[in-house]
Design a protein around this motif. Structure first.
Motif, PDB file in Angstrom:
ATOM      1  N   LYS A 193     -64.788 -15.012 -22.072  1.00 51.35           N
ATOM      2  CA  LYS A 193     -66.253 -15.004 -21.899  1.00 51.35           C
ATOM      3  C   LYS A 193     -66.752 -16.383 -21.493  1.00 51.35           C
ATOM      4  N   GLU A 194     -66.144 -17.403 -22.069  1.00 51.41           N
ATOM      5  CA  GLU A 194     -66.504 -18.783 -21.724  1.00 51.41           C
ATOM      6  C   GLU A 194     -66.132 -19.092 -20.276  1.00 51.41           C
ATOM      7  N   VAL A 209     -53.055  -9.196 -22.821  1.00 54.70           N
ATOM      8  CA  VAL A 209     -54.478  -9.330 -23.154  1.00 54.70           C
ATOM      9  C   VAL A 209     -55.287  -9.725 -21.922  1.00 54.70           C
ATOM     10  N   VAL A 210     -54.764 -10.673 -21.145  1.00 54.73           N
ATOM     11  CA  VAL A 210     -55.475 -11.133 -19.947  1.00 54.73           C
ATOM     12  C   VAL A 210     -55.622  -9.988 -18.939  1.00 54.73           C
ATOM     13  N   ASN A 216     -60.709  -4.396 -17.263  1.00 56.21           N
ATOM     14  CA  ASN A 216     -61.873  -3.731 -17.849  1.00 56.21           C
ATOM     15  C   ASN A 216     -63.174  -4.519 -17.721  1.00 56.21           C
ATOM     16  N   ASN A 217     -63.123  -5.645 -17.022  1.00 55.27           N
ATOM     17  CA  ASN A 217     -64.339  -6.444 -16.798  1.00 55.27           C
ATOM     18  C   ASN A 217     -64.404  -6.873 -15.334  1.00 55.27           C
ATOM     19  N   ALA A 218     -64.533  -5.874 -14.476  1.00 59.49           N
ATOM     20  CA  ALA A 218     -64.541  -6.135 -13.033  1.00 59.49           C
ATOM     21  C   ALA A 218     -65.669  -7.075 -12.633  1.00 59.49           C
ATOM     22  N   GLY A 219     -66.775  -7.042 -13.341  1.00 57.07           N
ATOM     23  CA  GLY A 219     -67.915  -7.888 -13.009  1.00 57.07           C
ATOM     24  C   GLY A 219     -67.642  -9.363 -13.212  1.00 57.07           C
ATOM     25  N   ALA A 220     -66.590  -9.684 -13.970  1.00 57.15           N
ATOM     26  CA  ALA A 220     -66.261 -11.090 -14.218  1.00 57.15           C
ATOM     27  C   ALA A 220     -65.586 -11.739 -13.005  1.00 57.15           C
TER      28      ALA A 220
END
Length: 281
Positions: A193-194, A209-210, A216-220
């Protein structure tokens, strides 16, 4: 004379009556003591089966996390549940923060640990490990526009890691353990998140994990970078040093789920492919 004879007869009769009463009293039998209750023939209930407490840091999806109901779920949870079933033991999972997880084991508050724990020589000094159940390695997460292509590129950058993990160890060796360029977090998702917020330039963590987070966080808009400099790792289930009985049960259960295909089925459910041959032997 008549009066005296009558008196003597009365006294004689009275004496006979008293003697009779005394004899009757002496001949009275005591009531029999009540019989002792018969001993119960019912068998005592068997002792309750031991429930082994399993510590896990439920903030490391897809290995362990909490669902919307607060239940602990994930790959590690399914593996240990299957192992316990084969071993004939009962387990209870307890969410345990990573920073204190090994102390909980040493102090006896946990019987077993499963939390994507890499088997290392240092950890072997204070705990015993099962046979490996997962192959892993470190992976670098960066923004999609980043020019980072290898681990050495991180030397002059701010890097996020989860405290006390092998990612923390390798970055500490690269930058120096006390480097202010290392930002440590309670969990890998917090570090990622950081990265999304541009607070760090990269995150180094276990590949499973990465990849799960990036998927699951395509927007990132992240990408991952691998490096041959990273030493291959293996996860194991940890028990207290010298707990041979539990370790044998765990290893037998683990061998059984690898042999009958249960492990491969669980692996494919979370990672979409069959596991590497080495880990299922």
């Amino acid at each position: 004379m008549t009066h005296s004879r009558t008196t003597r007869r009365f006294l004689k009769t009275s004496s006979l009556l008293i003697a009779g009463l005394v004899l009757a009293a002496c001949g009275k039998q005591e009531a029999p003591a009540p019989a002792a209750p018969a001993a119960s023939t019912a068998a005592a209930p068997p002792p309750a089966a031991k429930v082994y407490v399993v510590g896990t840091d439920a903030a490391y999806a897809p290995f362990e996390s909490q669902n919307e109901k607060g239940e602990i779920v994930g790959f590690d949870i399914d593996v240990v549940s299957a192992v316990a079933k084969k071993a004939g033991i009962e387990v209870k999972f307890v969410n345990t923060p990573w920073e204190g997880i090994f102390n909980n084991l040493t102090q006896g508050d946990r019987d077993l640990l499963v939390s994507a724990i890499t088997i290392t020589d240092e950890r072997k000094q204070t705990m015993d490990f099962s046979a490996p159940y997962f192959d892993a390695q470190q992976l670098i997460a960066v923004k999609a526009t980043s020019k980072i292509t290898r681990f050495d590129d991180l030397k002059k950058l701010k890097v996020g890691v989860q405290t006390g993990t092998t990612g923390d160890e390798v970055v500490s060796k690269l930058l120096g353990k006390t480097s202010t360029s290392i930002k440590r977090f309670e969990s890998t998702p917090l570090a990622l998140k950081e990265l999304e917020a541009s607070g760090v330039d990269a995150v180094v963590a276990d590949n499973g994990v990465v990849i799960h987070y990036v998927t699951n966080n395509a927007g990132a808009t992240f990408k991952t970078v691998s490096d041959t400099a990273f030493t291959p790792e293996q996860y194991g289930l940890a028990v207290n040093k010298g707990n041979v009985e539990l370790l044998e049960k765990v290893n037998k259960g683990l061998a059984d789920i690898k042999a009958d295909g249960t492990y491969a089925k669980i692996y494919a459910q979370y990672f979409g492919a069959a596991p590497a041959a080495a880990v299922v032997k």
